[in-house]
Design a protein around this motif. Structure first.
Motif, PDB file in Angstrom:
ATOM      1  N   PHE A   1      77.482 -15.176 126.516  1.00  0.00           N
ATOM      2  CA  PHE A   1      76.680 -14.856 126.416  1.00  0.00           C
ATOM      3  C   PHE A   1      76.977 -13.332 125.684  1.00  0.00           C
ATOM      4  O   PHE A   1      76.667 -12.571 125.253  1.00  0.00           O
ATOM      5  N   CYS A   2      77.237 -13.104 127.528  1.00  0.00           N
ATOM      6  CA  CYS A   2      77.369 -11.243 127.587  1.00  0.00           C
ATOM      7  C   CYS A   2      78.156 -10.654 127.439  1.00  0.00           C
ATOM      8  O   CYS A   2      78.680  -9.435 126.992  1.00  0.00           O
ATOM      9  N   GLU A   3      79.664 -11.860 127.344  1.00  0.00           N
ATOM     10  CA  GLU A   3      80.644 -11.709 126.625  1.00  0.00           C
ATOM     11  C   GLU A   3      80.636 -11.454 125.395  1.00  0.00           C
ATOM     12  O   GLU A   3      81.690 -10.006 124.836  1.00  0.00           O
ATOM     13  N   ALA A   4      80.160 -11.518 124.542  1.00  0.00           N
ATOM     14  CA  ALA A   4      79.662 -12.085 123.342  1.00  0.00           C
ATOM     15  C   ALA A   4      78.706 -10.453 122.371  1.00  0.00           C
ATOM     16  O   ALA A   4      79.405 -10.034 121.710  1.00  0.00           O
ATOM     17  N   SER A   5      78.288 -10.390 123.860  1.00  0.00           N
ATOM     18  CA  SER A   5      77.161  -9.223 123.314  1.00  0.00           C
ATOM     19  C   SER A   5      78.358  -7.964 123.862  1.00  0.00           C
ATOM     20  O   SER A   5      77.716  -7.528 122.818  1.00  0.00           O
ATOM     21  N   TRP A   6      79.114  -7.925 124.301  1.00  0.00           N
ATOM     22  CA  TRP A   6      79.520  -6.734 124.944  1.00  0.00           C
ATOM     23  C   TRP A   6      80.567  -6.043 123.200  1.00  0.00           C
ATOM     24  O   TRP A   6      80.802  -5.094 123.656  1.00  0.00           O
ATOM     25  N   ARG A   7      81.282  -7.296 123.272  1.00  0.00           N
ATOM     26  CA  ARG A   7      82.159  -7.386 122.178  1.00  0.00           C
ATOM     27  C   ARG A   7      81.831  -6.935 121.153  1.00  0.00           C
ATOM     28  O   ARG A   7      82.106  -6.059 120.007  1.00  0.00           O
ATOM     29  N   CYS A   8      80.901  -7.333 120.571  1.00  0.00           N
ATOM     30  CA  CYS A   8      79.794  -7.405 119.261  1.00  0.00           C
ATOM     31  C   CYS A   8      79.427  -5.639 119.550  1.00  0.00           C
ATOM     32  O   CYS A   8      79.499  -4.620 117.910  1.00  0.00           O
ATOM     33  N   VAL A   9      78.667  -5.614 120.476  1.00  0.00           N
ATOM     34  CA  VAL A   9      78.329  -3.793 120.735  1.00  0.00           C
ATOM     35  C   VAL A   9      79.833  -2.560 120.369  1.00  0.00           C
ATOM     36  O   VAL A   9      79.532  -1.672 119.333  1.00  0.00           O
ATOM     37  N   PHE A  10      80.446  -3.090 121.076  1.00  0.00           N
ATOM     38  CA  PHE A  10      82.087  -2.317 121.417  1.00  0.00           C
ATOM     39  C   PHE A  10      81.898  -1.963 119.816  1.00  0.00           C
ATOM     40  O   PHE A  10      82.600  -1.136 118.642  1.00  0.00           O
ATOM     41  N   TYR A  11      82.479  -3.240 119.062  1.00  0.00           N
ATOM     42  CA  TYR A  11      82.977  -3.718 117.798  1.00  0.00           C
ATOM     43  C   TYR A  11      82.224  -2.840 116.532  1.00  0.00           C
ATOM     44  O   TYR A  11      82.162  -1.599 116.422  1.00  0.00           O
ATOM     45  N   LEU A  12      80.450  -2.799 117.002  1.00  0.00           N
ATOM     46  CA  LEU A  12      79.733  -1.976 115.914  1.00  0.00           C
ATOM     47  C   LEU A  12      80.203  -0.443 115.964  1.00  0.00           C
ATOM     48  O   LEU A  12      80.118   0.343 115.776  1.00  0.00           O
ATOM     49  N   PHE A  13      80.537  -0.292 117.509  1.00  0.00           N
ATOM     50  CA  PHE A  13      80.879   1.179 117.788  1.00  0.00           C
ATOM     51  C   PHE A  13      81.791   2.205 117.187  1.00  0.00           C
ATOM     52  O   PHE A  13      81.718   3.183 116.657  1.00  0.00           O
ATOM     53  N   ALA A  14      82.609   1.408 117.675  1.00  0.00           N
ATOM     54  CA  ALA A  14      84.420   1.599 116.945  1.00  0.00           C
ATOM     55  C   ALA A  14      84.653   1.289 114.605  1.00  0.00           C
ATOM     56  O   ALA A  14      84.432   2.631 114.744  1.00  0.00           O
ATOM     57  N   PHE A  15      83.243   0.461 114.611  1.00  0.00           N
ATOM     58  CA  PHE A  15      84.037   0.671 113.331  1.00  0.00           C
ATOM     59  C   PHE A  15      82.604   1.652 112.764  1.00  0.00           C
ATOM     60  O   PHE A  15      83.257   2.331 111.529  1.00  0.00           O
ATOM     61  N   VAL A  16      81.271   2.231 113.314  1.00  0.00           N
ATOM     62  CA  VAL A  16      80.625   3.171 113.179  1.00  0.00           C
ATOM     63  C   VAL A  16      81.784   4.184 113.413  1.00  0.00           C
ATOM     64  O   VAL A  16      81.587   5.720 111.869  1.00  0.00           O
ATOM     65  N   ALA A  17      82.628   4.464 114.731  1.00  0.00           N
ATOM     66  CA  ALA A  17      83.346   6.178 114.919  1.00  0.00           C
ATOM     67  C   ALA A  17      84.244   5.487 113.743  1.00  0.00           C
ATOM     68  O   ALA A  17      84.667   7.140 113.286  1.00  0.00           O
ATOM     69  N   GLY A  18      85.025   4.923 113.666  1.00  0.00           N
ATOM     70  CA  GLY A  18      86.335   4.770 112.412  1.00  0.00           C
ATOM     71  C   GLY A  18      85.751   4.741 110.879  1.00  0.00           C
ATOM     72  O   GLY A  18      85.753   5.799 109.786  1.00  0.00           O
ATOM     73  N   VAL A  19      84.778   4.711 110.604  1.00  0.00           N
ATOM     74  CA  VAL A  19      84.096   4.843 109.538  1.00  0.00           C
ATOM     75  C   VAL A  19      83.370   7.017 109.426  1.00  0.00           C
ATOM     76  O   VAL A  19      83.581   7.614 108.274  1.00  0.00           O
ATOM     77  N   LEU A  20      83.478   7.143 110.571  1.00  0.00           N
ATOM     78  CA  LEU A  20      83.276   8.184 111.170  1.00  0.00           C
ATOM     79  C   LEU A  20      83.963   9.291 110.583  1.00  0.00           C
ATOM     80  O   LEU A  20      84.318  10.372 110.041  1.00  0.00           O
ATOM     81  N   ALA A  21      85.320   8.820 111.334  1.00  0.00           N
ATOM     82  CA  ALA A  21      87.195   9.626 111.282  1.00  0.00           C
ATOM     83  C   ALA A  21      87.592   9.254 109.835  1.00  0.00           C
ATOM     84  O   ALA A  21      88.316  10.490 109.584  1.00  0.00           O
ATOM     85  N   LEU A  22      87.054   8.536 109.006  1.00  0.00           N
ATOM     86  CA  LEU A  22      87.521   8.162 107.504  1.00  0.00           C
ATOM     87  C   LEU A  22      86.808   8.583 105.749  1.00  0.00           C
ATOM     88  O   LEU A  22      87.540   8.445 105.192  1.00  0.00           O
ATOM     89  N   TYR A  23      85.359   8.421 106.264  1.00  0.00           N
ATOM     90  CA  TYR A  23      84.918   8.879 105.274  1.00  0.00           C
ATOM     91  C   TYR A  23      85.109   9.770 104.089  1.00  0.00           C
ATOM     92  O   TYR A  23      85.346  10.029 102.874  1.00  0.00           O
ATOM     93  N   ASP A  24      85.921  10.854 104.983  1.00  0.00           N
ATOM     94  CA  ASP A  24      86.025  12.053 103.871  1.00  0.00           C
ATOM     95  C   ASP A  24      88.041  12.162 103.634  1.00  0.00           C
ATOM     96  O   ASP A  24      88.337  12.865 102.945  1.00  0.00           O
ATOM     97  N   LYS A  25      87.988  11.071 104.016  1.00  0.00           N
ATOM     98  CA  LYS A  25      90.006  11.702 103.738  1.00  0.00           C
ATOM     99  C   LYS A  25      89.981  10.992 102.700  1.00  0.00           C
ATOM    100  O   LYS A  25      89.524   9.754 102.109  1.00  0.00           O
ATOM    101  N   PRO A  26      91.249  11.841 101.851  1.00  0.00           N
ATOM    102  CA  PRO A  26      91.219  10.895 100.950  1.00  0.00           C
ATOM    103  C   PRO A  26      92.283   9.450 100.518  1.00  0.00           C
ATOM    104  O   PRO A  26      92.466   9.163  99.923  1.00  0.00           O
TER     105      PRO A  26
END
Length: 375
Positions: free
Chosen positions: A134-159
């Motif tokens: 449970f703890c492992e899955a929770s950590w990965r879920c939170v990280f992937y969510l954070f990383a995906f949001v970071a990716g969207v912020l880095a890409l949303y305005d790029k052509p």
């Protein structure tokens, strides 16, 4: 010899197109380019993530596991037996041969049923508990969510997010953006931390495939960084993170026994996995790296190397797609419990009386009983 290897690794024709040299990628006129030396920052980043993970699992995930009833199952301990322990540790964890079972029965003077139960209990002792998963899955879920949001912020305005041909516009003389640097550093640190934590993480049936995936991902990220394939690299990372959020989320809900939520999340994950890994990744992103570069420059070693590594990832996607389809079929036609990749616990009771005793412990009153029922 080391000098020769260094020269070979730094050979421009290996990593860069014709008529482009390393000197062309030196910072000038406000342009900042990625440098190989910056990859060393991934190690301290990985160590920091391991520390953050430890704190997260201890102070956030563990209390959440208790709140949601994701507690470890009560296990029966295998009694001390040097003969069986030696066979278990040095020869085999499973008694696949009838001759082995009979030989151990003769050596221990135990009946076959008792030897078989001992091996089940001994295997269960080495399996990770529900709370750890449970703890492992929770950590990965939170990280992937954070990383995906970071990716969207880095890409949303790029052509190049909306027109993939823009990925190669002016390549390789493309200035690196701060958002790309931190996004890369975060992802490389995470996958390096996964490799460093392999010894104490939950070991699944696709362990070798997971290791191959992490190594291929780190190789791809390192190469794309050195050769300035950064634009396509950020697209590949965002494509992968989107589905992983739902996969780990489905595991968390499953461990918490929120079956309906877990099943719904898994179905959505399956659809998103199919879209991103079996459609977008091969037909858009790999197509972008195979076809469009040839319009700008002649193929070189790095071109082939990068695309071959992408194909390795795609093969792994197909392998996991088979596992996911099996789980989906179980969900639709029977009942889905757990993860096909997990090494599930075995029933280790050796008699109806012992099973009843075990059930009485599990169904007992108080917090302990409620915790077992939660599992």
């Amino acid at each position: 010899m080391l000098h020769t290897v260094r020269e070979w690794l730094c050979w421009e024709r290996m990593w860069l197109p014709e008529k482009v040299s390393w000197s062309d990628l030196e910072d000038s006129e406000g342009r900042v380019y990625a440098k190989a030396s910056q990859l060393y920052a991934a190690l301290p980043c990985a160590l920091c993530l391991l520390l953050v993970r430890f704190l997260f699992e201890r102070y956030l995930a563990t209390p959440l596991a208790d709140l949601w009833g994701a507690r470890d199952r009560i296990r029966l301990t295998a009694e001390t037996n040097p003969v069986l322990e030696k066979h278990f540790c040095s020869q085999a964890r499973l008694l696949s041969q009838v001759s082995d079972l009979r030989s151990l029965c003769e050596k221990t003077s135990w009946p076959e049923r008792k030897v078989q139960v001992w091996f089940k209990r001994r295997r269960n002792q080495e399996r990770p508990g529900l709370r750890k998963r449970f703890c492992e899955a929770s950590w990965r879920c939170v990280f992937y969510l954070f990383a995906f949001v970071a990716g969207v912020l880095a890409l949303y305005d790029k052509p190049w997010l909306y027109n993939l041909k823009e990925v190669w516009a002016g390549f390789p003389k493309q200035s690196m953006l701060p958002s790309q640097y931190y996004y890369y550093l975060l992802e490389m640190g995470f996958y390096l931390s996964l490799l460093l934590s392999l010894t104490f993480d939950v070991k699944r049936k696709d362990f070798k495939e997971q290791v191959t995936h992490h190594i291929a991902t780190l190789t791809l990220l390192s190469f794309s960084w050195i050769s300035n394939y950064i634009r396509i690299g950020t697209l590949v990372m965002a494509c992968h993170d989107s589905a992983d959020i739902l996969l780990e989320g489905a595991k968390v809900f499953n461990y918490a026994k929120w079956q309906r939520t877990a099943n719904t999340t898994f179905v959505v994950f399956t659809a998103l996995f199919t879209l991103t890994r079996l459609v977008i990744f091969p037909f858009w992103l790999i197509h972008c790296t195979w076809v469009y570069p040839l319009e700008e420059f002649a193929p070189f070693f790095g071109y082939y190397f990068f695309n071959v590594m992408l194909l390795v990832l795609q093969i792994l996607h197909l392998y996991w797609a088979v596992l996911i389809s099996r789980m989906l079929l179980k969900l639709i036609f029977s009942k889905l419990e757990g993860d096909d990749r997990s090494d599930e616990e075995e029933d280790d009771s050796d008699s109806p009386k012992e099973r009843n005793n075990k059930l009485s412990h599990i169904n007992g009153s108080g917090a302990r009983g409620r915790g077992a029922n939660g599992h």
